[in-house]
Design an enzyme around this catalytic site. Structure first.
Site, PDB file in Angstrom:
ATOM      1  N   SER A  96       0.819  -1.215   0.000  1.00 22.15           N
ATOM      2  CA  SER A  96       0.000   0.000   0.000  1.00 22.15           C
ATOM      3  C   SER A  96       0.856   1.270   0.000  1.00 22.15           C
ATOM      4  O   SER A  96       0.516   2.254  -0.670  1.00 22.15           O
ATOM      5  CB  SER A  96      -0.955   0.005   1.190  1.00 22.15           C
ATOM      6  OG  SER A  96      -0.257  -0.072   2.413  1.00 22.15           O
ATOM      7  N   LYS A 204       9.332   3.703  11.004  1.00 24.39           N
ATOM      8  CA  LYS A 204       8.359   3.372  12.051  1.00 24.39           C
ATOM      9  C   LYS A 204       9.051   2.763  13.257  1.00 24.39           C
ATOM     10  O   LYS A 204       9.940   1.917  13.114  1.00 24.39           O
ATOM     11  CB  LYS A 204       7.317   2.384  11.519  1.00 24.39           C
ATOM     12  CG  LYS A 204       6.299   1.943  12.577  1.00 24.39           C
ATOM     13  CD  LYS A 204       5.144   1.194  11.975  1.00 24.39           C
ATOM     14  CE  LYS A 204       5.489  -0.216  11.575  1.00 24.39           C
ATOM     15  NZ  LYS A 204       4.313  -0.937  11.047  1.00 24.39           N
TER      16      LYS A 204
END
Length: 265
Positions: A96, A204
């Site tokens: 994505s 992240k």
């Protein structure tokens, strides 16, 4: 399969996401069927997925995963992508983020202007994303994978390195934190080697005792580092992203020491 969202319409979508995700009142009231016989953790996951408006929005916009909206928000707020850039997406599965990147850098050449190049790698196998060089079933942390990735790039310096990598959760917060920090440093070292001066790095992490040290280490090589927590991040999650901007570049004489950061071990 790439998103049908054009680069020109991406910012409009981002501005409308926060409003549109709250309009699915019926969705929020639904409960999953056929939970009998499933583990409690599986029941919780299914319930959460069904009630998550970003999951439905991802389906509508033909993104492979809800995480696309985290990167769309980062792009909306900080404008880290532009057409013609070279971008590496580490921990890309199911693809994505790569879909967002392909549109943002005009990798398919659908818009006028420069055409960018996207590279996606993940330890898991995943379907190729149109417009990107996709390396599935490849462990990013291995030297072999990184060599193959650099070979695919043919010596081109990178404008943006993304890392959405995360380890399999053990359920022990400190262990999980240490593991994702190791992945973050692996991505950071790679970014230092392949990024051009002025480049951007997004990674992240899960909040914990080593996050601040990672932030300080990033400031050695980037002029600005900011903690970002997108709206699409679930409330119960300790997930956050470190956005490092304006890569200072590396001189040959400090290239070796650049990856010698204590927290990376």
């Amino acid at each position: 399969m790439s998103s049908n969202l054009s680069y020109a319409g991406m910012n409009s979508l981002c501005r409308n996401v926060s409003r549109s995700v709250h309009t699915s009142c019926a969705l929020l009231k639904e409960t999953p069927q056929n939970l009998k016989g499933k583990k409690h953790s599986s029941q919780q996951w299914l319930t959460r997925q069904l009630r998550d408006p970003y999951v439905e929005k991802a389906k509508q916009e033909k993104y492979r995963c809800r995480s696309a909206f985290k990167l769309l928000e980062i792009q909306e707020r900080f404008k880290i992508f532009k057409p013609g850039q070279n971008v590496v997406d580490c921990g890309a599965a199911p693809g994505s983020w790569t879909q967002v990147v392909v549109n943002a850098i005009n990798a398919l050449g659908k818009a006028d202007g420069p055409v960018g190049r996207a590279y996606a790698v993940d330890k898991l196998p995943f379907y190729p994303v149109e417009g990107a060089v996709t390396l599935g079933n490849m462990d990013f942390t291995s030297a072999k994978t990184q060599d193959m990735l650099r070979e695919s790039m043919q010596g081109v310096k990178v404008d943006v390195v993304l890392s959405d990598m995360a380890p399999n959760a053990s359920g022990v917060r400190e262990i999980d934190h240490d593991n994702i920090i190791r992945l973050a440093y692996s991505a950071m070292k790679f970014a230092l080697r392949v990024s051009q001066p002025g480049g951007t790095f997004v990674v992240k992490v899960w909040d914990g005792r080593k996050s601040q040290q990672l932030e300080q280490d990033l400031l050695r090589f980037y002029n600005r580092v900011k903690i970002v927590r997108p709206d699409a991040t679930r409330d119960e999650s300790t997930e956050m992203f470190l956005l490092a901007r304006e890569f200072k570049g590396l001189k040959t004489r400090v290239d070796t020491s650049a990856t010698d950061v204590s927290s990376a071990n």
